[in-house]
Scaffold this active site. Sequence first.
Site, PDB file in Angstrom:
ATOM      1  N   LYS A   1     -22.143 -34.402  24.259  1.00  0.00           N
ATOM      2  CA  LYS A   1     -22.565 -34.453  22.849  1.00  0.00           C
ATOM      3  C   LYS A   1     -22.159 -35.640  22.314  1.00  0.00           C
ATOM      4  O   LYS A   1     -21.463 -35.817  21.216  1.00  0.00           O
ATOM      5  CB  LYS A   1     -21.812 -33.314  22.168  1.00  0.00           C
ATOM      6  CG  LYS A   1     -21.910 -31.746  22.628  1.00  0.00           C
ATOM      7  CD  LYS A   1     -22.647 -30.943  21.821  1.00  0.00           C
ATOM      8  CE  LYS A   1     -22.862 -29.450  22.212  1.00  0.00           C
ATOM      9  NZ  LYS A   1     -21.865 -28.980  23.117  1.00  0.00           N
TER      10      LYS A   1
ATOM     11  N   ARG B   1     -20.080 -18.402  30.173  1.00  0.00           N
ATOM     12  CA  ARG B   1     -19.048 -17.564  30.345  1.00  0.00           C
ATOM     13  C   ARG B   1     -19.692 -16.417  31.142  1.00  0.00           C
ATOM     14  O   ARG B   1     -19.202 -15.825  32.116  1.00  0.00           O
ATOM     15  CB  ARG B   1     -18.196 -16.965  29.208  1.00  0.00           C
ATOM     16  CG  ARG B   1     -17.342 -17.835  28.676  1.00  0.00           C
ATOM     17  CD  ARG B   1     -16.976 -17.866  27.132  1.00  0.00           C
ATOM     18  NE  ARG B   1     -17.863 -18.230  26.304  1.00  0.00           N
ATOM     19  CZ  ARG B   1     -17.901 -18.097  25.120  1.00  0.00           C
ATOM     20  NH1 ARG B   1     -16.470 -17.685  24.341  1.00  0.00           N
ATOM     21  NH2 ARG B   1     -18.872 -18.393  24.129  1.00  0.00           N
TER      22      ARG B   1
ATOM     23  N   THR C   1     -21.694 -47.833  21.915  1.00  0.00           N
ATOM     24  CA  THR C   1     -20.975 -46.832  22.295  1.00  0.00           C
ATOM     25  C   THR C   1     -21.969 -45.686  23.244  1.00  0.00           C
ATOM     26  O   THR C   1     -21.583 -45.274  24.388  1.00  0.00           O
ATOM     27  CB  THR C   1     -19.852 -45.962  21.492  1.00  0.00           C
ATOM     28  OG1 THR C   1     -19.422 -47.357  20.705  1.00  0.00           O
ATOM     29  CG2 THR C   1     -19.078 -45.483  22.213  1.00  0.00           C
TER      30      THR C   1
END
Length: 244
Positions: free
Chosen positions: A93, A222, A100
Amino acid sequence: MRGTLLKRAEPASREGVKGATFMTETLRRGAMRLRHRIVAAIDATDADRARSVAKALAGHVDALKVNWPLVLAAGPGIVTEFATSAYVLCDFKIADIPNTNRLIVEQAVARGASGVICHAFAGEDSVRACVEAAKAAEVFVVTEMSHPGGQEFTAKHAEEFARLAVRAGAAGIIAPATRPERVRILRGVVGDRLILSPGVGAQGGNPADAIRAGADAVIVGRALYEAEDPAKAAAAIAREIETR
Ligand code: 3DU
């Protein structure tokens, strides 16, 4: 891109990097091939569990998505480890100034990432920095997030974010399986760019609905890595998608 997914070039062989700390610069990364239309989010923080889930899912999913929980638990070498046999999508993300962003993408790609995920809200220059640094790797831009809070801010700008992703030369976007009607609208914005949709299973999204709305693949965490039999769980999702 869309509609010709199965005709994409095979990802470059990664045989030569087994055991290497970094991938060599000469290895060319390929585009994600979508046979199963499933990207597995391996967010398990037990590295051995993550490895066994990844192994069990080989041949059942199209890519392994690695996020901060696993990288912080297992170290960045896990990207290289998975990349020896899979397309690894680094979901960091990324949302910083262009310099950067570039440094982060360069590191992810050097470790073996075939794709990275960045945010759009940092601005077009920041997304462009990701695309330029990624070279042959693919950049996916988050548009509207799948959780309820995604409606507070991201939903209001999702179409703008999607347009920005196209302009910046991203391979695709991330759009919510929890709101298929939004996937449909965002498909209209991005044309044939890829749409990967998280939110299936634990967050309540249905895989068939997301694909029907225009997603190319669903992202599932999950429901796979916590499953007793991850391969069986992936096969069940693939069946749901096929019978959409
Ligand atoms: O909810 P799950 O366990 O299936 O995991 C979803 C994964 O996708 C997880 O890694 C999360 O960080 C990521 N993701 C979203 O869930 C929603 C987004 O909008 C973007 C990424």
